[in-house]
Write an enzyme that holds these catalytic residues in place. Structure first.
Site, PDB file in Angstrom:
ATOM      1  N   SER A   1     -19.276  69.518 -33.242  1.00  0.00           N
ATOM      2  CA  SER A   1     -17.824  69.553 -33.045  1.00  0.00           C
ATOM      3  C   SER A   1     -17.252  68.159 -33.215  1.00  0.00           C
ATOM      4  O   SER A   1     -17.868  67.166 -32.817  1.00  0.00           O
ATOM      5  CB  SER A   1     -17.488  70.069 -31.647  1.00  0.00           C
ATOM      6  OG  SER A   1     -16.109  69.902 -31.369  1.00  0.00           O
TER       7      SER A   1
ATOM      8  N   TYR B   1     -18.130  70.781 -22.681  1.00  0.00           N
ATOM      9  CA  TYR B   1     -18.296  71.102 -24.109  1.00  0.00           C
ATOM     10  C   TYR B   1     -18.698  69.862 -24.891  1.00  0.00           C
ATOM     11  O   TYR B   1     -19.636  69.896 -25.697  1.00  0.00           O
ATOM     12  CB  TYR B   1     -16.989  71.673 -24.652  1.00  0.00           C
ATOM     13  CG  TYR B   1     -17.083  72.120 -26.099  1.00  0.00           C
ATOM     14  CD1 TYR B   1     -17.697  73.316 -26.434  1.00  0.00           C
ATOM     15  CD2 TYR B   1     -16.554  71.341 -27.126  1.00  0.00           C
ATOM     16  CE1 TYR B   1     -17.789  73.735 -27.755  1.00  0.00           C
ATOM     17  CE2 TYR B   1     -16.633  71.750 -28.444  1.00  0.00           C
ATOM     18  CZ  TYR B   1     -17.252  72.941 -28.753  1.00  0.00           C
ATOM     19  OH  TYR B   1     -17.352  73.339 -30.064  1.00  0.00           O
TER      20      TYR B   1
END
Length: 246
Positions: A141, A155
């Protein structure tokens, strides 16, 4: 991107969004594709049938990434049906978010199990079947490079761990001619993060190109890395984020 005819790929989390487009794209370039799903059975079999209707070979496999044995079994099932494994794409994931004070250790354990432990288990098992020219591509990401706001600590932690894991895989497997790379997408228009969703305007302001990416943008990079063009790319993190982290 090159011809992947004769190659075998496994895409975890391949039932929808980026994972489904990666599976379709690899199949269009000639690879036989296994794709895992957790609960979206109908969507997974839809992708499987779509690939088969286009003349490709595909297998949808139920596997919860939180269970390392299920992940290992998915690798084995792909090898058993298609006769080997050349490309592993670790895409399956979740998006935990919320105030730091509300994150529990159970949340931490599950997220790390899905984003890190499963990747390790899949890579370890896949490497036993790969020969020279194998590819391991982990989907990370852009948030490891730039967090635009609070609530994404867990995350970012879990996706950041992929960088170290991938570098280790590159070193351990490089002598065998196997590459390992992280592809870090930016905001991408999927059902999990729609371009017209509630947070889209906030995220869009950070994208240098001014618009969300499409799943095909990430899939195109994965296909390139899986093909001849990726033969000398290993241990790297590649952003496909429209300049989100610029």
């Amino acid at each position: 991107m090159g011809d992947l005819s004769g190659k075998v790929a496994l895409v975890t989390g391949g039932s929808r969004g980026i994972g489904a487009e990666i599976a379709r794209t690899l199949a269009r370039h000639g690879a036989a594709v296994g794709l895992t799903y957790h609960s979206a059975e109908d969507q997974a079999h839809g992708v499987e049938k779509e690939i088969q209707a286009d003349g490709g070979r595909a297998l949808a496999i139920q596997a919860d990434n939180a269970d390392p044995e299920a992940v290992r079994a998915a690798v084995q099932a792909t090898v058993a049906l298609f006769g080997g494994l050349d490309i592993l794409v670790n895409n399956a994931g979740v998006f935990p978010s919320g105030p730091l004070d509300e994150v529990t250790l159970k949340d931490v354990d599950r997220t790390l199990a899905i984003h890190v432990r499963a990747v390790f288990a899949a890579a370890q098992t896949a490497a036993r079947h790969m020969t020279d020219g194998g590819r391991i591509i982990n989907i990370g990401s852009c948030l490891i490079e730039r967090l635009p706001g609070p609530g994404m600590t867990l995350y970012a932690l879990s996706k950041s761990a992929l960088t170290g894991l991938t570098k280790g895989l590159a070193r351990d497997l490089g002598p065998r001619g196997i590459t390992a790379v992280v592809v870090d997408p930016g905001p991408t228009d999927t059902d999990m993060n729609p371009a017209e969703g509630p947070t889209a305007d906030f995220l869009r302001q950070f994208i240098a190109l001014g618009h969300y990416g499409q799943a095909r943008d990430v899939a195109g990079m994965v296909a390139y890395l899986a093909g001849p063009g990726g033969r000398h790319v290993s241990g790297s993190s590649i952003l496909v984020d429209g300049g989100f982290a610029a």
